[in-house]
Design a protein around this motif. Structure first.
Motif, short mmCIF file in Angstrom:
data_model
loop_
_atom_site.label_atom_id
_atom_site.label_comp_id
_atom_site.label_asym_id
_atom_site.label_seq_id
_atom_site.Cartn_x
_atom_site.Cartn_y
_atom_site.Cartn_z
N GLY A 252 76.85 -23.77 -16.90
CA GLY A 252 78.20 -24.16 -17.23
C GLY A 252 79.08 -24.46 -16.04
N PRO A 253 80.34 -24.77 -16.30
CA PRO A 253 81.29 -25.09 -15.23
C PRO A 253 81.47 -23.95 -14.23
N LEU A 254 81.50 -22.72 -14.72
CA LEU A 254 81.66 -21.59 -13.80
C LEU A 254 80.45 -21.48 -12.87
N GLY A 255 79.26 -21.65 -13.42
CA GLY A 255 78.08 -21.60 -12.59
C GLY A 255 78.07 -22.70 -11.55
N GLU A 256 78.50 -23.89 -11.95
CA GLU A 256 78.56 -25.02 -11.01
C GLU A 256 79.58 -24.76 -9.91
N LEU A 257 80.75 -24.23 -10.28
CA LEU A 257 81.80 -23.95 -9.30
C LEU A 257 81.34 -22.92 -8.28
N VAL A 258 80.80 -21.80 -8.76
CA VAL A 258 80.41 -20.71 -7.88
C VAL A 258 79.23 -21.12 -7.00
N SER A 259 78.28 -21.87 -7.57
CA SER A 259 77.16 -22.35 -6.78
C SER A 259 77.63 -23.25 -5.65
N GLY A 260 78.62 -24.10 -5.94
CA GLY A 260 79.18 -24.96 -4.90
C GLY A 260 79.83 -24.16 -3.79
N VAL A 261 80.57 -23.10 -4.16
CA VAL A 261 81.20 -22.26 -3.15
C VAL A 261 80.14 -21.64 -2.24
N GLY A 262 79.05 -21.18 -2.83
CA GLY A 262 77.99 -20.60 -2.03
C GLY A 262 77.40 -21.58 -1.04
N ALA A 263 77.42 -22.86 -1.38
CA ALA A 263 76.90 -23.91 -0.50
C ALA A 263 77.97 -24.44 0.45
N GLY A 264 79.19 -23.91 0.36
CA GLY A 264 80.26 -24.33 1.26
C GLY A 264 81.08 -25.49 0.77
N GLU A 265 81.10 -25.72 -0.54
CA GLU A 265 81.83 -26.86 -1.09
C GLU A 265 82.67 -26.41 -2.28
N LEU A 266 83.94 -26.76 -2.27
CA LEU A 266 84.83 -26.44 -3.38
C LEU A 266 84.84 -27.62 -4.33
N LEU A 267 84.09 -27.52 -5.42
CA LEU A 267 83.88 -28.64 -6.33
C LEU A 267 85.01 -28.73 -7.36
N GLN A 268 85.28 -29.97 -7.79
CA GLN A 268 86.16 -30.20 -8.93
C GLN A 268 85.27 -30.31 -10.17
N VAL A 269 85.21 -29.24 -10.96
CA VAL A 269 84.26 -29.21 -12.08
C VAL A 269 84.97 -29.59 -13.38
N GLU A 270 84.21 -30.21 -14.28
CA GLU A 270 84.71 -30.51 -15.61
C GLU A 270 84.65 -29.23 -16.45
N ALA A 271 85.77 -28.86 -17.06
CA ALA A 271 85.84 -27.64 -17.85
C ALA A 271 86.49 -27.94 -19.20
N PRO A 272 85.72 -28.53 -20.10
CA PRO A 272 86.31 -28.97 -21.39
C PRO A 272 86.84 -27.83 -22.24
N ASP A 273 86.28 -26.63 -22.09
CA ASP A 273 86.72 -25.49 -22.89
C ASP A 273 87.57 -24.51 -22.06
N ARG A 274 88.21 -25.03 -21.04
CA ARG A 274 89.10 -24.25 -20.19
C ARG A 274 88.37 -23.09 -19.50
N GLU A 275 87.12 -23.33 -19.14
CA GLU A 275 86.38 -22.29 -18.40
C GLU A 275 87.02 -22.02 -17.05
N VAL A 276 87.61 -23.04 -16.43
CA VAL A 276 88.28 -22.90 -15.14
C VAL A 276 89.65 -23.54 -15.24
#
Length: 672
Positions: free
Chosen positions: A443-467
């Motif tokens: 999901g969007p949270l997993g994508e966001l956190v994974s990006g942070v771990g890789a050093g990138e602050l991603l703009q993730v799509e969150a259709p259900d207001r996950e972020v």
């Protein structure tokens, strides 16, 4: 490479105050630092000493739990009249009595009379307060250069460094710190603490360090020597470059004992039935779980890394232990982690889940045998990134020969609250299989956190207001919006009640720190006069009986006997005299306090006055605590992206990776 004390003997064998030994240590420090002698003249490899068992508890069969590992309330401390008298004579408040006795023992009056600066053993006492206490007791006979003062300051600095994660420091670092406290000839004062056995000295061959360590060591050496290199040895022989490290015996013993225990486990495991192991691997739910099973089949120590979804892989291994003929137990860092781990295990009771503290204190887990070792064949430790050196040593030393230890965690999280970085050092030693999970968090949270771990602050799509990002202008608006989110917006829009939403902030102080936010959240969610030590029934609290060990719960009741707190799966009673030290309001906590736990919803508050505290690990830990929804109250402007991209937590100075590599090499070479 060697990592021993300056006489070539293992540091664990050093007597606390042997004069001949201390003279040799001092000579080694001076000769190596000056370049007068080759380090090889003093630091020679020896066979690894036999593995040490943890000390036995008086009257009990098992090893003593690591300091700080227990989660029970200590017995009340009685303050002798003589201790009260010496505190009064020195102008110290009587309220310090219990802490002084806890730190120095019932003969604290004699200790303080002989060395007033031992008052610094109480963490709350500042240096200037100890100086004033000493002047009141000793008069004009004491001054800033008193060797007792320097000795106490060195111990205080090493203890504070341990709280930041370091098990050792370089002598030059201590010397600079002593200079800030007006100690004359600070470098000589550090050497004197080695001379009298207050601290132990170790050396590391720089040619055994990796590139990162070597760069750090070169910078430290240049700082200590003014940039001048040492001269070569006689006859043109190139000397082996070394760096010296000093530390307290407690932390040295823990690292050496842990290295010995891990090497013992790695060297005594038996492969078992290959067909049975392969059958379990074939039934694994993910390829990474199958890889973990196969790695565990033939090795006594295995590390496994991954995010929340990967947690199912070590759980599968533990649950399958019965089919392999193994007695298994699985533990997590705290109560929250234990609950999540238990949900991944079968309900048939074959394998239970516990906490590290519960296992070490005997409240949970298997019995111990006559030698004090657990009756276990497999121990799975989740949230291993939160393991301090002492806890890890207590766990490993309590496993019998032939048992398997699996350390599973997320290497991107903040490290443990205490000294050491076990989950970083064990893989770095390259002495055991390392399974890196390929199971991503969804999901969007997993994508966001994974990006942070890789050093990138991603703009993730969150259709259900996950972020959701909530920009704020200042700390006052951050507090207002945080309370609004917890009490109204998240329950209404996301369906997560306030009791299941956790606020995470960088620190306790500041206009939007935990203290201010908890006061505001209490006023909105559970107003009351704080009748019981500042708390009321229904208050959400964080119960921390020891540093780095905490659980969120709810105050059930309070009276003259203290607080009764409902924690996941149990109730604890906290005496009135322990409430201030162990209980805080828990609607808002720091990321360090939240590490290893997870909640349905998280509100991460990033006020503008706390941007210096932001690191990639902090952001990863705070954002990764959210299971369904993350709101970011964002006042940090560009500091958030900058922290994720390039600001990482400071490297901890430890000895474990080299001690472990040396211990395993000795076992494999037949010298253990």
């Amino acid at each position: 490479m060697t990592s021993q004390d300056a006489t070539g003997d293992g540091a664990a064998d050093a007597p606390a105050g042997g004069n001949a030994r201390a003279a040799e240590l001092l000579a080694a420090v001076r000769a190596v630092e000056s370049g007068e002698r080759s380090a090889d003249s003093f630091f020679t490899d020896r066979l690894r000493p036999p593995a040490r068992r943890a000390p036995r508890a008086p009257g009990g069969p098992g090893p003593v739990a690591a300091a700080g590992a227990g989660d029970g309330e200590p017995a009340p401390v009685t303050v002798p009249d003589a201790v009260r008298a010496v505190l009064a004579r020195g102008g110290a408040p009587e309220a310090l009595g219990e802490q002084v006795v806890a730190a120095l023992g019932e003969q604290a009056d004699e200790v303080l009379a002989a060395d007033p600066w031992q008052l610094l053993a109480v963490p709350a006492v500042r240096t200037e307060q100890a100086d004033s206490f000493a002047r009141a007791l000793l008069g004009d006979t004491c001054g800033p250069g008193d060797e007792r003062r320097a000795r106490a300051l060195v111990v205080r600095m090493l203890e504070r460094a341990a709280a930041r994660g370091h098990t050792v420091l370089e002598p030059a670092t201590l010397g600079r710190a002593l200079a800030q406290h007006a100690v004359p000839e600070p470098d000589e004062a550090v050497r004197a603490t080695v001379d009298d056995g207050t601290v132990l000295v170790f050396e590391e061959a720089l040619d055994s360090l990796d590139v990162t360590d070597r760069a750090a060591a070169d910078a430290s050496e240049a700082d200590a020597t003014g940039g001048e290199g040492g001269e070569g040895g006689e006859g043109g022989e190139e000397e082996r470059p070394v760096r010296l490290l000093v530390g307290l015996e407690r932390h040295a013993l823990a690292e050496e004992s842990l290295a010995d225990a891990l090497a013992r486990l790695a060297g005594t495991v038996l492969a078992g039935d290959a067909d049975a192991w392969e059958a379990v691997a074939a039934a694994a739910p993910t390829p990474s779980a199958a890889e973990l099973v196969r790695a565990t089949a033939g090795h006594g120590v295995v590390t496994h890394s991954g995010g929340e979804a990967a947690r199912a892989e070590p759980a599968f291994l533990a649950a399958s232990a019965g089919t392999l003929g193994l007695r298994a137990f699985a533990v997590a860092h705290g109560e929250n982690g234990r609950e999540r781990l238990a949900r991944l295990l079968p309900d048939d009771g074959g394998v239970a889940a516990g906490t590290v503290a519960g296992l070490l204190t005997g409240r949970e887990g298997p019995p111990r045998d006559a030698d004090g070792l657990w009756e276990l064949d497999l121990l799975v430790v989740c949230d291993a990134a939160q393991l301090g050196t002492e806890e890890a040593a207590a766990l490993a030393e309590s496993l019998p020969d032939g048992a398997r230890l699996v350390l599973s965690g997320d290497p991107h999280e903040l490290g443990p609250a205490g000294p050491g970085q076990v989950f970083h050092d064990v893989p770095a030693a390259r002495c055991c299989p390392q399974v890196v999970s390929r199971t991503p968090d969804p999901g969007p949270l997993g994508e966001l956190v994974s990006g942070v771990g890789a050093g990138e602050l991603l703009q993730v799509e969150a259709p259900d207001r996950e972020v959701v990002i909530v920009p704020v202008r200042d700390a006052g608006e951050a507090v207002h919006r945080t309370v609004q989110l917890v009490a109204d917006s998240v329950p209404r829009a996301i369906g997560v009640p306030a009791g299941e939403t956790q606020v995470i902030v960088p620190g306790h102080d500041g206009a939007a720190g935990t203290r201010v936010l908890n006061a505001a959240l209490k006023e909105r969610l559970n107003p009351g006069p704080g009748r019981f030590g500042g708390f009321d029934p229904g208050d959400r609290v964080l119960y921390s009986p020891a540093p780095g060990r905490g659980a969120t719960g709810t105050v059930a009741a309070g009276d003259d006997d203290g607080l009764r707190i409902e924690l996941p799966g149990r109730t604890v009673a906290v005496r009135p005299d322990r409430v201030t030290a162990t209980v805080r309001h828990g609607w808002a906590v720091t990321a360090h306090q939240a590490a290893g736990a997870r909640w349905p919803a998280v509100v991460a508050v990033l006020p503008g006055d706390a941007t210096d505290a932001l690191t990639r690990e902090w952001v990863y830990t705070a954002f990764g605590r959210a299971a369904r929804h993350l709101s970011v109250v964002h006042g940090a402007e560009h500091a958030l992206a900058e922290a994720v991209a390039g600001r990482t937590a400071p490297e901890r100075t430890t000895r474990l990776r080299r001690l472990l590599a040396q211990a395993v090499a000795a076992v494999r070479g037949g010298t253990g």
